[in-house]
Design an enzyme around this catalytic site. Sequence first.
Site, PDB file in Angstrom:
ATOM      1  N   GLU A   1       2.225  29.637 -41.512  1.00 27.10           N
ATOM      2  CA  GLU A   1       3.109  30.617 -40.895  1.00 27.10           C
ATOM      3  C   GLU A   1       4.404  29.937 -40.481  1.00 27.10           C
ATOM      4  O   GLU A   1       4.371  28.919 -39.777  1.00 27.10           O
ATOM      5  CB  GLU A   1       2.474  31.232 -39.641  1.00 27.10           C
ATOM      6  CG  GLU A   1       1.354  32.201 -39.893  1.00 27.10           C
ATOM      7  CD  GLU A   1       0.922  32.910 -38.614  1.00 27.10           C
ATOM      8  OE1 GLU A   1       0.355  34.003 -38.718  1.00 27.10           O
ATOM      9  OE2 GLU A   1       1.148  32.379 -37.510  1.00 27.10           O
ATOM     10  N   CYS A   2       5.536  30.497 -40.886  1.00 30.91           N
ATOM     11  CA  CYS A   2       6.849  30.028 -40.465  1.00 30.91           C
ATOM     12  C   CYS A   2       6.989  28.514 -40.672  1.00 30.91           C
ATOM     13  O   CYS A   2       7.124  28.061 -41.794  1.00 30.91           O
ATOM     14  CB  CYS A   2       7.125  30.438 -39.014  1.00 30.91           C
ATOM     15  SG  CYS A   2       8.871  30.379 -38.551  1.00 30.91           S
TER      16      CYS A   2
END
Length: 436
Positions: free
Chosen positions: A327-328
Amino acid sequence: MPASLVISAPASGVGKTTLTLALARAWRKRGLNVQCFKSGPDYIDPAFHAAATERASVNVDSWAMDRSTIAHLVSRGGDADVVLAEGSMGLFDGVAARGVSGTGATADIAEMLGWPVVLVIDPSGQAQTAAAIAAGLRDYRAGVRLGGVVLNRVASPRHEDLVRRALNEAGIKVFGALPRHAEISLPKRHLGLVQAEEQAEIGKLIDEAARFVAEHVDLDAVLHSAGQWSPQAVANGLNVRPPGQRIALARDAAFSFVYPHMLEAWRAAGAEIVPFSPLADEAPDASANVCWLPGGYPELHAGKIAGNARFRSGLRAFAETRPVHGECGGYMVLGAGLTDADGIRHEMAGLLGLETSFAKRRMHLGYRLAELAAPMPGHKPGARLRGHEFHYSTILAQPDTPLAVVHDATGAVIAETGSRRGHATGTFFHLIAEDR
């Protein structure tokens, strides 16, 4: 029944977090059990709440979560003496289009739960106008009840007197006024406050904030303004599936942005979480059946990550047979390369072709609704995932197959589609909940 309050303000940067932490610690010192929550998608403040209260804090979000999920999450405050929900941005600030149960505004949570609002007002550069702002917030939405205000950063006794008189004339209680006090300023960086676990003196800072606030704010009057709240029984809990039975979770200063309710939901579903530290050159546990790299600050540690051969080779070996999701910041590390703020490119894991640059900074911020085109750990194709994106990195290349069609809160399709290649998947948004 717990005394319940929402701490909000007209805007960001006014002092909501400092007041929340100070009140929580001051009441803890009085022997009260305090439970905090964070309204909106913020993965930093809950760690500060936990440091102040010695109880885990979770996020509640009206755009991403339905009412039963919110009710389930806040029910953990049923055994507390005081419940505090810290707002985000200004009291009524949300997105234009309604989400699952609201627009993401703090006011949604206050009205939904019936918790009175304590406003933090910074009257810098104004006097009586501060009362007009407070009165406007009080009257803007009938279902939101204002308990009173705390003034922050007042310039002088005369300044305080002018603002107090105006607020009294408007029929608004003033619980106290805080002069400027640099010693309780929380350090910041580009994605918000410096994380609680990175501050060795966080306990002393919160203690000083509690002492300062107790000296200038009538704590008994604040408590007296609180609502008496009784949590309701909820049939349905969190709609969150664990990505696997045994989850290797990257967890250190570079990989720390994960919502507490997600980890709790994974454990509640029977999953086991096995943390490892990429910064300590650790590889994911070989006995895990999935690896999850959350967001954080990889751009501040890109050189170290690139040089940690055991981590990178171990991650690649893991991904040969089992799913890995980022994520990210975790997504950026799964990519081919990350260019730091000085323009230096660092080789990443290479499980995806993603190239990102922090040298070309541009803020990406907002809610995201993703419709999966392919599976990712814990979620099937077609699933509608709600999350939040907040980063300053720029995509230079995203050559792999898109993972999802991603919309912002207005319904517009955005370029940050996420990627998939082999067993590796990644997204720029942080997952909050799946639509039921």
